[in-house]
Motif scaffolding. Sequence first.
Motif, PDB file in Angstrom:
ATOM      1  N   MET A  13      40.536  43.936  66.741  1.00 16.53           N
ATOM      2  CA  MET A  13      39.716  44.719  65.814  1.00 16.53           C
ATOM      3  C   MET A  13      38.415  45.137  66.466  1.00 16.53           C
TER       4      MET A  13
ATOM      5  N   CYS B  93      49.563  39.380  58.761  1.00 19.29           N
ATOM      6  CA  CYS B  93      49.393  40.585  57.974  1.00 19.29           C
ATOM      7  C   CYS B  93      50.697  41.344  57.883  1.00 19.29           C
ATOM      8  N   CYS B 100      46.944  39.172  53.309  1.00 19.90           N
ATOM      9  CA  CYS B 100      45.670  39.431  53.960  1.00 19.90           C
ATOM     10  C   CYS B 100      44.710  40.131  53.021  1.00 19.90           C
ATOM     11  N   ARG B 102      41.962  41.664  53.800  1.00 13.05           N
ATOM     12  CA  ARG B 102      41.410  42.927  54.261  1.00 13.05           C
ATOM     13  C   ARG B 102      42.505  43.945  54.577  1.00 13.05           C
ATOM     14  N   ALA B 103      43.600  43.824  53.871  1.00  9.78           N
ATOM     15  CA  ALA B 103      44.754  44.686  54.151  1.00  9.78           C
ATOM     16  C   ALA B 103      44.406  46.163  54.000  1.00  9.78           C
ATOM     17  N   CYS B 106      42.839  48.419  56.749  1.00 13.91           N
ATOM     18  CA  CYS B 106      43.046  47.735  58.025  1.00 13.91           C
ATOM     19  C   CYS B 106      43.705  48.679  59.020  1.00 13.91           C
ATOM     20  N   GLN B 109      47.112  46.765  61.057  1.00 14.76           N
ATOM     21  CA  GLN B 109      48.398  46.448  60.459  1.00 14.76           C
ATOM     22  C   GLN B 109      49.510  47.346  61.005  1.00 14.76           C
TER      23      GLN B 109
END
Lengths: 165, 165
Positions: A13, B93, B100, B102-103, B106, B109
């Motif tokens: 990230m 994820c 998750c 913070r899906a 994101c 992913q």
Amino acid sequence: MWKLSRKSEYALMVVQRLGALGPSEQLPASVLADDGDLPRDLTAKILQELRQAGIVQSSRGVAGGYRLVRPLDSVAFLDVVRPFEEHLGLADCVDGDGGCKRAEGCTLQGPVARLNHWLMGHLRGLSMAEFVGPGRGLGLTVDMPQPSTGRVSSDRLGSVRRNAL
Amino acid sequence: MWKLSRKSEYALMVVQRLGALGPSEQLPASVLADDGDLPRDLTAKILQELRQAGIVQSSRGVAGGYRLVRPLDSVAFLDVVRPFEEHLGLADCVDGDGGCKRAEGCTLQGPVARLNHWLMGHLRGLSMAEFVGPGRGLGLTVDMPQPSTGRVSSDRLGSVRRNAL
DNA sequence: GCAAACTCGGACTAATTGAGTCCTATATCC
DNA sequence: GGATATAGGACTCAATTAGTCCGAGTTTGC
Ligand code: FES
Ligand code: FES
């Protein structure tokens, strides 16, 4: 087998975020952490390791922060992830360090090493720019045709598939 | 990331051993364990899981033992290993189960899922016969040419390489 | 029927690894 | 000198893995 450690995820990230920056911009660890909703201290640690791995540069002091050394398309996926994966090989035996007591006569070492080598090669060849690119940018599925000899036809493998995505 | 668990290693050994047997032969867990120098109880456990996965068959009683359900070239590497790898996906994820927080938004992913999918596909397509075969039998390096677009040239990646083989 | 040889499967413990925090030192800018 | 950064080690807690143990069910041979 091959779940990325969370540190690796964070690293990916962060690298991605830094890759979107302009050439002379940089961001402090705290910002990177807060933006991504990551633990602050841990993010700082990760950035340190990324620095040691030569992925990012840092500058200290008041307006300090981190920036990428090379642009995203010159950073290998494998390199971003490597510092956070204790055992990067497929198996301990592969290291060859005589770690394994049944090394001689082992019929697994060779195959495992080959498979490992193949995997590593491809991950080393995958740049972050490709990896992170949207849609079909990955190219992996395009460039590598399904092999044809002696393969298992996937329809007879009807088992669990829980996490197989 | 992707060290095989020891159970998986054992499983591979055992499957390989069973694959060398004649069509009506079978071996008890104790023999498989002792021959391979593996912990007996653990080997028994592993065989049970392989049975549940449909890889081996068992027969109980005095002359009981285990044998493969299908020949080696119809058994996928992934299937042998799957029962022993808790997290087979590249990251949590990927399961999509809303695990998750913070899906949304994101940016990882998608790429992770793609890469994961690609990897799984290849491991599913790799039969045990190929995997374990000596020399160049693997075919992986032959069938898959190095992609050419936007790749990192591997010579500038001079980092650790400890376990990279 | 009974004992021997074997599998079945869950419960349990120990060891390793991973995730995350904390604290102190050091550098830079104003 | 004070505010804001990074540097880096030590430490704790949680999760996973490896391995053991034990009781129960099954088949074969006597
Ligand atoms: S070399 Fe370690 S088990 Fe094969
Ligand atoms: S979906 Fe979990 S971090 Fe991306």
